[in-house]
Structure formats: structure tokens, C-alpha cells
Enzyme design. Sequence first.
Site, mmCIF file in Angstrom:
data_model
loop_
_atom_site.group_PDB
_atom_site.id
_atom_site.type_symbol
_atom_site.label_atom_id
_atom_site.label_comp_id
_atom_site.label_asym_id
_atom_site.label_seq_id
_atom_site.Cartn_x
_atom_site.Cartn_y
_atom_site.Cartn_z
ATOM 1 N N GLU A 169 0.840 -1.201 0.000
ATOM 2 C CA GLU A 169 0.000 0.000 0.000
ATOM 3 C C GLU A 169 0.877 1.253 0.000
ATOM 4 O OE1 GLU A 169 -2.583 -0.225 3.380
ATOM 5 O OE2 GLU A 169 -3.296 -2.240 2.903
ATOM 6 N N GLU B 180 -5.791 10.397 0.992
ATOM 7 C CA GLU B 180 -5.315 9.949 2.299
ATOM 8 C C GLU B 180 -5.524 11.047 3.346
ATOM 9 O OE1 GLU B 180 -4.299 7.995 4.513
ATOM 10 O OE2 GLU B 180 -4.436 6.116 3.406
ATOM 11 N N GLU C 155 -3.623 7.462 -2.012
ATOM 12 C CA GLU C 155 -3.321 6.037 -1.978
ATOM 13 C C GLU C 155 -4.119 5.323 -3.053
ATOM 14 O OE1 GLU C 155 -4.114 2.240 0.955
ATOM 15 O OE2 GLU C 155 -3.300 4.059 1.869
ATOM 16 N N HIS D 44 2.527 0.082 3.782
ATOM 17 C CA HIS D 44 2.160 -1.109 4.545
ATOM 18 C C HIS D 44 2.268 -2.332 3.647
ATOM 19 C CE1 HIS D 44 -0.650 1.770 6.990
ATOM 20 N NE2 HIS D 44 0.627 2.032 7.157
ATOM 21 N N ARG E 195 -4.393 0.016 15.542
ATOM 22 C CA ARG E 195 -3.514 0.464 14.454
ATOM 23 C C ARG E 195 -2.254 1.170 14.936
ATOM 24 N NH1 ARG E 195 -5.939 0.613 9.159
ATOM 25 N NH2 ARG E 195 -8.068 -0.177 9.236
ATOM 26 N N GLU F 287 -0.278 -7.483 8.492
ATOM 27 C CA GLU F 287 0.036 -6.203 7.863
ATOM 28 C C GLU F 287 1.196 -5.567 8.628
ATOM 29 O OE1 GLU F 287 -2.421 -2.255 6.492
ATOM 30 O OE2 GLU F 287 -2.654 -2.908 8.567
#
Length: 442
Positions: A130, A187, A194, A243, A314, A331
Amino acid sequence: MSYSKEDIMRIAKEENVRFIRLQFTDLLGTIKNVEIPVSQLEKALDNKMMFDGSSIEGYVRIEESDMYLYPDLETWVIFPWVTEGRVGRLICDVYMPDGTPFEGCPRGILKRALKEAEELGYTAMNVGPEPEFFLFKTDEKGNPTMELNDQGGYFDLAPTDLGENCRREIVLQLEEMGFEIEASHHEVAPGQHEIDFKYAKAIKAADQIQTFKLAVKTIARHHGLHATFMPKPLYGVSGSGMHCNQSLFKGKVNAFVDENDSIGLSKDARHYMAGILKHARAYAAITNPTVNSYKRLVPGYEAPCYVAWSSSNRSPMVRIPASRGLSTRIEVRNPDPSANPYLALAVMLKAGLDGIKNELPLAAPIDRNIYIMTEEELIEEGIPSLPANLKESLDEMLRSELVADALGEHALTHFYELKAIEWDMFRTQVHQWERDQYISLY
């Protein structure tokens, strides 16, 4: 797609391709290419194209400079943004004159890591990257300014998101090149974007990252914009990450799946994750390879600066996305798009495999916001931080047997030398912030 030499020769003729770019990547992750007229395509497909390796960062000395480009036929594509005098592209592996792979070729380094996974019974490492980027306006000479193209935020749309048309054209051009685009959006930061594309096997994923960067920069320029994958171009807003969603497969079976586990993760997945966390500080110089990378890895901007994991939170470095079944994956959130994707995937894979081979225990998940934890709480929970700067990460890298084994002596030595010079140039430079702070005060 799978192409034969004859397929490529035929398509080049049918599509009126005039030039071929034989692309490869240097040690720092910069795309290089040798452009040849289509009349030389057959020679290139026979692995007979030579180039001067001494002119490429991290390659060889001048007295051993002859190197060969071996095209990977599956990477054949015609650039859709060139309509007259069309240009085809092949990504190449780098070989020595004696026919052996060049040990410092980043693509070859990833292939060596994948070979180890294969020896352990894994048939594929699937990666869903990503990479985020910023769009800045350019001046009348086409040089980038520091003026953002928009002031939009997360998931905003036109007219707030003024990059929408550029982003939409990028998506269309990528699809024409064979990408399967899953989503594109604005983003968090102003001017930040993104575009997510479908996961692929590791080599193809790294190739796609390089192709993606080239396409984004080229199409942005057509819109009078400059696209940058610099991790933190602006103070006070979120930086750009890359990521890396990853999983291992055995045939058609996702080795990270265990439906009887409390969160659906197999022992392989847990050991793999333990390896990723154990070696995180050691491979940070590869996944976060610039001085600027560490301006992104600070608390408060959604960047993972703490070595921990969670199935929902996160703020840790590793997260478990909600999808299960074939889509079960981890991730890894600390890499940024300045990384050489081949090297970054190689060191993460080696770290994960080390966890599997040694059955490393996985620490408990951290399901609270790490950013608001005190220093004492971090120590109590056993949560280390990623290196604070490039120098610290380089020192950690040199102490790591795993990174040395992943990169090989040639790549490790040259990468360290190049990055040590970069750090020293930064360390000795006088920056505008210092002048603003001190020139009147002292």
C-alpha cells in the site's frame, strides 16, 4: 500473463513498438533502464544485452564493470502513456559475464530468500503493498514546489480533492498495464493519496511497486504535478507509508489460517509474526532507509514506531486485518515507499522464516493506544521502539546476522557505505530550522 519470446516479438510488431526499456533496480531502489530500438529486441530476449555496472549505485568496480541483463518475459508491458513511437518494457535480472547471477542484484536477493521459503515447504509469499504518495504543484519550469495540489483529507472527494482527476487517470493507465486496482482515495494529509492494487506473489509485487512509482510520477507530470514517495515531505501532517500485507501459501492453502484459533491464525502465522517483531530494529535500515524515514516514525501521526502487534489496534507495528480464509494475512506497517521493495520483502521474509524455523514465541497483543502510554508503561509491557534515526538503524543492521544473510556480503557492505555517507551529509549540514532557532538567540 505468461509470454514467450515469440509472443513478445509478435506483439511488439503488431503494436508498432519502437523502443524497449530494459529495467532493473539499483541497491537504493532507484529504477534504471537501458533503452534499445526494437531492432535489438531479439538480442535482448537472448540475454545478450550488456551494460556498465560500475556506473550503478552499489554494483561493481570499474575493473569488473561488464554485466548482462536477463529479461523476465512475464514483465512485458507496453507503456500506455506513450502513443507515438510506442515503448515496451521488460524488467531484468542482472548477471555476471560467466552466466552466474550478480549477488548484489536486489531482485536476485529476494529470489534467494524465496528459495529458502520453498525449501521449508512454502510455495508462495503473497504480498499486498500500500504505497502512499503526495502531489505537489510544479512551477513554470516543471520543477516541484512545496504548494500542495489540494487541502483534502481522508476519503474526501472533488472539489476538495483536486487530485481526483490525476488519480483517476493513474488508475486507468495501471489497469491498461494489467494491474487489478481495488481502491483509490485521498489519504489523511492534504495532497496525500493512496491507490491499492491486488496482492501478488513477492517478485511480481515488488515489480509492481516499481512500475506503480514510475506510472504515478509520469502521469502526475502530465497533469502539471509532481508526485513524491518521500516518507515525510511536510512537518505536522502524516507521512507516507507502504504497509505490506503478507502471507505464506502451501499450494492453494494459506499457511496462516487456523479456523480453530481464537483469532484464526495458525502457528506458522504466529511464529512468522514473532520473527518479524524480533528482527524489526535490525531490518529497519532496509524498510525505512532514508534520513527522512525517521521523521515519519514518530508518535501521533498513525505511523507505527513501536514494535508490537494487535488484531485491531492500528498503533502497533503489525496489525491483523479482519479478513479471514484465503485473505488471512499480517500487515507490517512500518515500511515506507522510499524502501527498495525487493530488499524490504527479502528481509521481512527472512525474519518471518526465522520465527517459523525456531518456533519463536509471540508476545501478547497490545490492544490499547500505545501513543498515549508512558515510558514506564512501555517498559513494563516490554514494547521496544523502532530506531529513532538512520544512524541507529544502521548500527542495528550491522549487528544482525539475519540481515547479513538476507542481503549477502556485497549488498550489505555497499548499502551500509552509501547510507553512512547519507547520514554524515545530513549530520554535518546546517538546516534552516537551526538558523531560525539560533541565529538571533545566540
